[in-house]
Enzyme design. Structure first.
Site, PDB file in Angstrom:
ATOM      1  N   TYR A 135     -11.549  25.683  15.415  1.00  0.00           N
ATOM      2  CA  TYR A 135     -11.294  25.501  14.052  1.00  0.00           C
ATOM      3  C   TYR A 135     -11.906  24.342  13.567  1.00  0.00           C
ATOM      4  O   TYR A 135     -11.861  23.730  12.417  1.00  0.00           O
ATOM      5  CB  TYR A 135      -9.747  25.639  13.935  1.00  0.00           C
ATOM      6  CG  TYR A 135      -9.066  27.063  14.104  1.00  0.00           C
ATOM      7  CD1 TYR A 135      -9.983  28.184  14.047  1.00  0.00           C
ATOM      8  CD2 TYR A 135      -7.842  27.204  14.312  1.00  0.00           C
ATOM      9  CE1 TYR A 135      -9.453  29.308  14.127  1.00  0.00           C
ATOM     10  CE2 TYR A 135      -7.251  28.419  14.332  1.00  0.00           C
ATOM     11  CZ  TYR A 135      -8.123  29.583  14.297  1.00  0.00           C
ATOM     12  OH  TYR A 135      -7.586  30.774  14.276  1.00  0.00           O
ATOM     13  N   LYS A 144     -12.353  33.935  27.389  1.00  0.00           N
ATOM     14  CA  LYS A 144     -13.119  35.017  27.371  1.00  0.00           C
ATOM     15  C   LYS A 144     -14.501  34.386  28.398  1.00  0.00           C
ATOM     16  O   LYS A 144     -15.571  34.304  27.836  1.00  0.00           O
ATOM     17  CB  LYS A 144     -13.567  35.434  26.127  1.00  0.00           C
ATOM     18  CG  LYS A 144     -12.762  36.033  25.404  1.00  0.00           C
ATOM     19  CD  LYS A 144     -12.492  37.507  25.751  1.00  0.00           C
ATOM     20  CE  LYS A 144     -13.585  38.235  25.118  1.00  0.00           C
ATOM     21  NZ  LYS A 144     -13.399  39.743  25.639  1.00  0.00           N
ATOM     22  N   ASP A 152      -8.343  39.224  25.750  1.00  0.00           N
ATOM     23  CA  ASP A 152      -8.287  40.560  25.140  1.00  0.00           C
ATOM     24  C   ASP A 152      -7.177  41.310  25.902  1.00  0.00           C
ATOM     25  O   ASP A 152      -6.401  41.984  25.428  1.00  0.00           O
ATOM     26  CB  ASP A 152      -9.467  41.292  24.633  1.00  0.00           C
ATOM     27  CG  ASP A 152     -10.404  41.150  25.942  1.00  0.00           C
ATOM     28  OD1 ASP A 152     -10.248  40.606  26.923  1.00  0.00           O
ATOM     29  OD2 ASP A 152     -11.523  41.904  25.835  1.00  0.00           O
ATOM     30  N   ASP A 167      -3.656  31.266  18.349  1.00  0.00           N
ATOM     31  CA  ASP A 167      -3.335  31.572  17.343  1.00  0.00           C
ATOM     32  C   ASP A 167      -2.978  32.914  17.190  1.00  0.00           C
ATOM     33  O   ASP A 167      -1.956  33.328  16.717  1.00  0.00           O
ATOM     34  CB  ASP A 167      -4.636  31.351  16.170  1.00  0.00           C
ATOM     35  CG  ASP A 167      -4.012  31.123  14.844  1.00  0.00           C
ATOM     36  OD1 ASP A 167      -2.837  31.349  14.724  1.00  0.00           O
ATOM     37  OD2 ASP A 167      -4.743  30.929  14.152  1.00  0.00           O
ATOM     38  N   ASP A 207       0.934  35.051  17.682  1.00  0.00           N
ATOM     39  CA  ASP A 207       1.525  35.798  16.659  1.00  0.00           C
ATOM     40  C   ASP A 207       1.909  37.133  17.314  1.00  0.00           C
ATOM     41  O   ASP A 207       2.935  37.801  17.012  1.00  0.00           O
ATOM     42  CB  ASP A 207       0.309  35.894  15.538  1.00  0.00           C
ATOM     43  CG  ASP A 207       0.695  34.863  14.442  1.00  0.00           C
ATOM     44  OD1 ASP A 207       1.241  34.004  14.736  1.00  0.00           O
ATOM     45  OD2 ASP A 207       0.251  35.265  13.271  1.00  0.00           O
TER      46      ASP A 207
END
Ligand code: NAD
Length: 402
Positions: free
Chosen positions: A174, A225, A258, A282, A286
């Site tokens: 970001y 990852k 993942d 992020d 959620d």
């Protein structure tokens, strides 16, 4: 706290996940009564409505002599744009830097969809996070017993759920440079975002996670990852080294982000503290949010480094939800996420863990009584407006404090 329902007492204990060392649960609040400076930034949409319920709580705490908060208010997001054509004014930034903690509502809404990118409502929040160096985002996902059926998962999967997601907030993709869209001149454009992490950024977020775990179930799951990203390889290496060097007593597990996402919806109770980068955090937070029922229930804290001299840290507390323009101004907003965020401020900024426990217990008691805002309403429960919910929580808190 005699007379407390055992379920609530249990929940209260499980919510006890303070970062600061030496925080005794049964310790009475500080009677020397330091004055704490709060900056309230209600923002847009339902922000001011839910902030009103926190203000109600603060006013009572002050009036009852339980704590001494000095509050100031500022504009952020669309409301700041309307007043000053910026997402946050320099004056309000200065107030934010001087405050002991910032209590933030929510920003944004369709009214400001067309404003220049640099002054879009979210830019105010990003600036606060950046200028205050709030690198650690804490998002608890706790399933209140009374709401286990509101989750999209089966009751047995979420009942008693208590996880903490620690997201790195000031680095990664970001913020990484270069961040560009280039016209390639052949009818094509190329967009570039850069995922970048330095060792110290991974170390300091790791420490926050390990410290939290020590006060909880003593387990950290680090997610990245590493199979496809160099930043994941480094993340994994550094987390492993910090663990070995400083926190060998804590259990550390690594999981690809993942499959971590899959596990969060398959068997979330296996986790205690999850630590991950800005982008994955992020999304994963959620996902975890939905396990507990409604966005209206979820608090968060964003913390900076502890200052060596003052022992204080910059901090901003905000609900996870946005400005909910679809329900703004209708008295439908659930104030619990905002009130819980203030509870986190009591715990992490002001060393008032016992009072924060009471706020959590008051929320649990109101939910157990069957009172519900529209977002968490189910058959057989009683509908409440934003204000009615806030008043009921305060009433419970007053009972617990009597
Ligand atoms: P949102 O969180 O505002 O709303 C999503 C859904 O959840 C809506 O149906 C809303 O009514 C409901 N909801 C959210 N909070 C609730 C509450 N307290 N009580 C009851 N229901 C609640 O997300 P969105 O609709 O994607 O975004 C709306 C605006 O908020 C956008 O402008 C977005 O950019 C902004 N936003 C801001 C923040 C922030 O300030 N940190 C975070 C997310 C979104």
């Amino acid at each position: 706290m005699p007379g407390l329902d055992p379920g609530i007492r249990h929940l209260r204990r499980r919510l006890d996940c303070r970062v600061k060392p030496g925080n005794d649960e049964e310790k009475p609040e500080d009677l020397t009564m330091a004055t704490h400076k709060l900056l309230l930034l209600p923002g847009d949409g339902i922000g001011p409505e839910v902030m009103g319920e926190v203000k109600r709580l603060i006013d009572w705490l002050n009036a009852a002599g339980i704590a001494k908060f000095e509050t100031d208010t500022g504009l952020v997001g669309g409301s700041a744009y309307d007043a000053h054509k910026v997402s946050i004014s320099e004056g309000d930034m200065a107030k934010a830097l001087a405050a002991d903690a910032i209590i933030f509502g929510a920003v944004g809404g369709p009214k400001w969809d067309a404003v220049p990118y640099e002054v879009r409502p979210e830019a105010g929040l990003l600036r606060l996070r950046k200028d205050l160096a709030l690198f650690a985002n804490l998002r608890p996902a706790v399933c209140y017993p009374a709401l286990a059926d509101a989750s999209s998962l089966k009751r047995e999967a979420v009942e008693g759920l208590d996880i903490m997601i620690v997201r790195e907030l000031t680095g990664g993709v970001y913020f990484g440079e270069p961040k560009t869209i280039t016209d390639l001149g052949n009818g094509q454009k190329r967009a570039v975002d850069t995922q970048v992490y330095d060792t110290y950024e991974i170390e300091r977020i790791g420490r926050v996670a390990f410290e939290l775990a020590r006060k909880r179930k003593n387990k950290v799951t680090s997610m990245e990852k590493r199979n496809v990203m160099k930043s994941g390889v480094l993340w994994n290496e550094v987390m492993t080294a910090v663990h070995k060097r400083e926190y060998p007593d804590v259990t550390l597990e690594h999981q690809l982000a993942d499959s971590g996402g899959m596990m969060l919806v398959k068997a979330p109770k296996q986790f205690d503290v999850i630590v991950t980068d800005n982008l994955f955090g992020d999304m994963l937070s959620d996902i975890a949010a939905m396990l507990t029922g409604s966005l209206g229930m979820l608090p968060s804290a964003s913390l900076g480094e502890v200052d060596v001299k003052s022992r204080k840290r910059k901090a901003l507390y905000e609900p996870v939800h946005g400005s909910a323009p679809d329900i703004a101004g209708k008295g439908l907003a659930n104030p619990i996420a905002m009130i819980s965020s203030f509870g986190m401020a009591l715990r992490y900024s002001f060393d008032m863990g016992a009072l924060a426990d009471k706020v959590d217990a008051a929320i649990a008691a109101v939910l157990a009584s069957g009172l519900r805002t529209a977002d968490i309403k189910s058959e057989g429960t009683t509908a409440a407006s934003t204000t009615q919910m806030g008043e009921a929580i305060l009433k419970e808190l007053q009972k617990l404090h009597a």
